[in-house]
Design a protein around this motif. Structure first.
Motif, PDB file in Angstrom:
ATOM      1  N   ALA A  38       0.883  -1.312   0.126  1.00  0.00           N
ATOM      2  CA  ALA A  38       0.010  -0.065   0.158  1.00  0.00           C
ATOM      3  C   ALA A  38       0.849   1.200   0.084  1.00  0.00           C
ATOM      4  O   ALA A  38       1.634   1.453   1.063  1.00  0.00           O
ATOM      5  N   TYR A  39       0.822   1.725  -1.180  1.00  0.00           N
ATOM      6  CA  TYR A  39       1.848   3.282  -1.198  1.00  0.00           C
ATOM      7  C   TYR A  39       0.972   4.413  -0.824  1.00  0.00           C
ATOM      8  O   TYR A  39      -0.335   4.283  -1.023  1.00  0.00           O
ATOM      9  N   GLN A  40       1.578   5.298  -0.253  1.00  0.00           N
ATOM     10  CA  GLN A  40       1.032   6.889   0.004  1.00  0.00           C
ATOM     11  C   GLN A  40       2.060   7.614  -0.334  1.00  0.00           C
ATOM     12  O   GLN A  40       3.256   7.540   0.224  1.00  0.00           O
ATOM     13  N   ALA A  41       1.711   8.527  -1.177  1.00  0.00           N
ATOM     14  CA  ALA A  41       2.605   9.745  -1.787  1.00  0.00           C
ATOM     15  C   ALA A  41       2.559  10.808  -0.717  1.00  0.00           C
ATOM     16  O   ALA A  41       1.416  11.055  -0.205  1.00  0.00           O
ATOM     17  N   VAL A  42       3.816  11.169  -0.394  1.00  0.00           N
ATOM     18  CA  VAL A  42       3.796  12.393   0.518  1.00  0.00           C
ATOM     19  C   VAL A  42       4.552  13.540   0.049  1.00  0.00           C
ATOM     20  O   VAL A  42       5.114  13.361  -0.786  1.00  0.00           O
ATOM     21  N   ALA A 167      -6.422   2.907  -4.391  1.00  0.00           N
ATOM     22  CA  ALA A 167      -7.044   2.704  -2.990  1.00  0.00           C
ATOM     23  C   ALA A 167      -7.990   3.936  -2.259  1.00  0.00           C
ATOM     24  O   ALA A 167      -7.080   5.004  -2.432  1.00  0.00           O
ATOM     25  N   LEU A 168      -9.019   3.938  -1.792  1.00  0.00           N
ATOM     26  CA  LEU A 168      -9.581   4.895  -1.134  1.00  0.00           C
ATOM     27  C   LEU A 168      -8.958   5.276   0.285  1.00  0.00           C
ATOM     28  O   LEU A 168      -8.620   4.405   0.932  1.00  0.00           O
ATOM     29  N   ALA A 169      -8.587   6.606   0.117  1.00  0.00           N
ATOM     30  CA  ALA A 169      -8.065   7.163   1.265  1.00  0.00           C
ATOM     31  C   ALA A 169      -8.702   8.526   1.777  1.00  0.00           C
ATOM     32  O   ALA A 169      -8.839   9.518   0.908  1.00  0.00           O
ATOM     33  N   LYS A 170      -9.125   8.518   2.897  1.00  0.00           N
ATOM     34  CA  LYS A 170      -9.968   9.878   3.382  1.00  0.00           C
ATOM     35  C   LYS A 170      -8.962  10.632   4.322  1.00  0.00           C
ATOM     36  O   LYS A 170      -8.352  10.269   5.114  1.00  0.00           O
ATOM     37  N   GLY A 171      -9.247  12.137   4.112  1.00  0.00           N
ATOM     38  CA  GLY A 171      -8.524  12.778   4.825  1.00  0.00           C
ATOM     39  C   GLY A 171      -6.997  12.958   4.805  1.00  0.00           C
ATOM     40  O   GLY A 171      -6.346  12.346   3.848  1.00  0.00           O
ATOM     41  N   GLN A 172      -6.091  13.319   5.714  1.00  0.00           N
ATOM     42  CA  GLN A 172      -4.781  13.563   5.594  1.00  0.00           C
ATOM     43  C   GLN A 172      -3.998  12.794   6.667  1.00  0.00           C
ATOM     44  O   GLN A 172      -4.388  12.961   7.822  1.00  0.00           O
ATOM     45  N   PHE A 173      -2.704  12.134   6.336  1.00  0.00           N
ATOM     46  CA  PHE A 173      -2.164  11.658   7.292  1.00  0.00           C
ATOM     47  C   PHE A 173      -0.627  12.482   7.742  1.00  0.00           C
ATOM     48  O   PHE A 173      -0.444  13.026   6.631  1.00  0.00           O
ATOM     49  N   HIS A 174      -0.398  12.419   8.818  1.00  0.00           N
ATOM     50  CA  HIS A 174       0.909  13.260   9.365  1.00  0.00           C
ATOM     51  C   HIS A 174       1.842  12.360   9.450  1.00  0.00           C
ATOM     52  O   HIS A 174       1.947  11.550  10.531  1.00  0.00           O
ATOM     53  N   TRP A 175       3.071  12.535   8.940  1.00  0.00           N
ATOM     54  CA  TRP A 175       4.424  11.778   8.996  1.00  0.00           C
ATOM     55  C   TRP A 175       5.409  12.469   9.454  1.00  0.00           C
ATOM     56  O   TRP A 175       5.703  13.727   9.145  1.00  0.00           O
ATOM     57  N   ALA A 220      -8.372   0.952   7.285  1.00  0.00           N
ATOM     58  CA  ALA A 220      -7.835   2.413   8.269  1.00  0.00           C
ATOM     59  C   ALA A 220      -7.642   3.399   7.175  1.00  0.00           C
ATOM     60  O   ALA A 220      -7.890   4.611   7.451  1.00  0.00           O
ATOM     61  N   LEU A 221      -7.063   3.328   5.949  1.00  0.00           N
ATOM     62  CA  LEU A 221      -6.696   4.091   4.776  1.00  0.00           C
ATOM     63  C   LEU A 221      -8.456   4.953   4.470  1.00  0.00           C
ATOM     64  O   LEU A 221      -8.627   6.007   4.367  1.00  0.00           O
ATOM     65  N   ARG A 222      -9.402   4.105   4.523  1.00  0.00           N
ATOM     66  CA  ARG A 222     -10.600   4.400   3.957  1.00  0.00           C
ATOM     67  C   ARG A 222     -11.164   5.324   5.165  1.00  0.00           C
ATOM     68  O   ARG A 222     -12.002   6.313   4.790  1.00  0.00           O
TER      69      ARG A 222
END
Length: 311
Positions: A38-42, A167-175, A220-222
């Motif tokens: 599962a990739y997330q572009a940051v 992949a469905l992803a809601k909102g913003q994740f902080h790293w 969790a991503l959704r």
């Protein structure tokens, strides 16, 4: 894909990535492994500027020391430009300047981002009329992570990581990212994984040939829930990378002791990515890790893939 650029320079930008889940299959006869990730572009970007030229060249600037990078035909950005020129029948070249902000050999796909941004910049500069699918097809020949750097967002990668589905992803994740002052060889980490599995064959289940991403990661991503995602973070390459670079274990412990919801190595490492609850928590963790003399940056995700920037 585009018309020729009216100005003599084209600026394209592509993101680094974090693998929030990385499952690695059993080693195949050709020495490679199937993966499910599962990739997330940051929001740590590579900026590529391209000018017309008779041949192909590249120079580097930015916050990352790129003095050890090749600037000849073995460089991935040069390979990307040449691949597009061949596909389009373009007879000229390009002069590239790459502003690097993604760690080199850090498990965040910096070289892949360079290649993706170069494809887009050269397409625009040369007016090749390549379609998006054409560019992604070329991207897949350059490396497993290059197609994702082109598309960005959040996606599931299978095969070698280059077969993408959104992949469905809601909102913003902080790293919060702890950057190492050394790199790790991706093939070296995979080789160590194979040795790790041989050493512990009696204690761990045999690896699947075709792994899959855990459903709790997708949920969790959704949901856009960082705490739920923190419980689901997983990287099969983390144990072998820690065996090669044991000091990274202390970095993980330090982050989790200072408020991170969870930490993991990004890809083959050695960048350590800490997931936090919100922007305030990210700032607090950055301060705490910086006080321990670690080089730390904050990032958010998901972000867009490669795109043209109008300066």
């Amino acid at each position: 894909m585009t018309n020729p650029a009216p100005s003599p320079v084209v600026h394209a930008r592509a993101p680094g990535k974090i693998n929030v889940c990385l499952k690695v299959g059993a080693v195949l006869e050709d020495g490679y492994h199937e993966v499910a990730t599962a990739y997330q572009a940051v929001s740590l970007f590579e900026d590529v500027r391209a000018w017309p030229a008779d041949d192909f060249s590249v120079v580097f600037t930015g916050t990352i020391d790129a003095s050890g990078l090749a600037v000849d035909g073995s460089n991935l950005a040069i390979k990307a430009a040449r691949a597009l020129a061949r596909k389009a029948g373009y007879r000229g070249g390009v002069r590239l300047s790459i502003e690097k902000n993604v760690p080199i050999a850090g498990g965040m796909g910096g070289g892949s981002a360079d290649a993706a941004a170069t494809l887009l910049a050269c397409d625009t500069l040369w007016g090749t009329d390549a379609t998006r699918d054409d560019l992604i097809e070329i991207a897949a020949t350059l490396g497993a992570d290059v197609p994702f750097a082109f598309t960005g967002g959040t996606a599931i990668g299978t095969g070698r990581g280059d077969q993408l589905s959104p992949a469905l992803a809601k909102g913003q994740f902080h790293w919060v990212l702890a950057l190492a002052d050394f790199g790790l060889s991706t093939p070296g980490v995979y080789n160590e994984l194979d040795r790790h599995r041989e050493r512990h064959a009696q204690d761990i289940f045999p690896a699947q040939i075709q792994p899959s991403v855990d459903t709790n990661v997708l949920q969790a991503l959704r949901a856009g829930d960082p705490r739920m995602l923190a419980e689901a973070l997983h990287n099969d390459l983390q144990a072998p990378a820690l065996h090669l670079a044991p000091g990274l274990g202390k970095v993980l412990e330090l982050g989790e002791a200072n408020g991170a919801l969870a930490g993991l190595l990004s890809g083959s490492g050695p960048t350590v990515a800490f997931l936090v609850a919100d922007a305030d928590s990210a700032l607090e963790l950055q301060v705490a890790l910086s006080a321990s003399r670690l080089r730390v940056v904050r990032a958010t995700g998901p972000v867009h893939g490669a795109r043209i920037i109008h300066d």
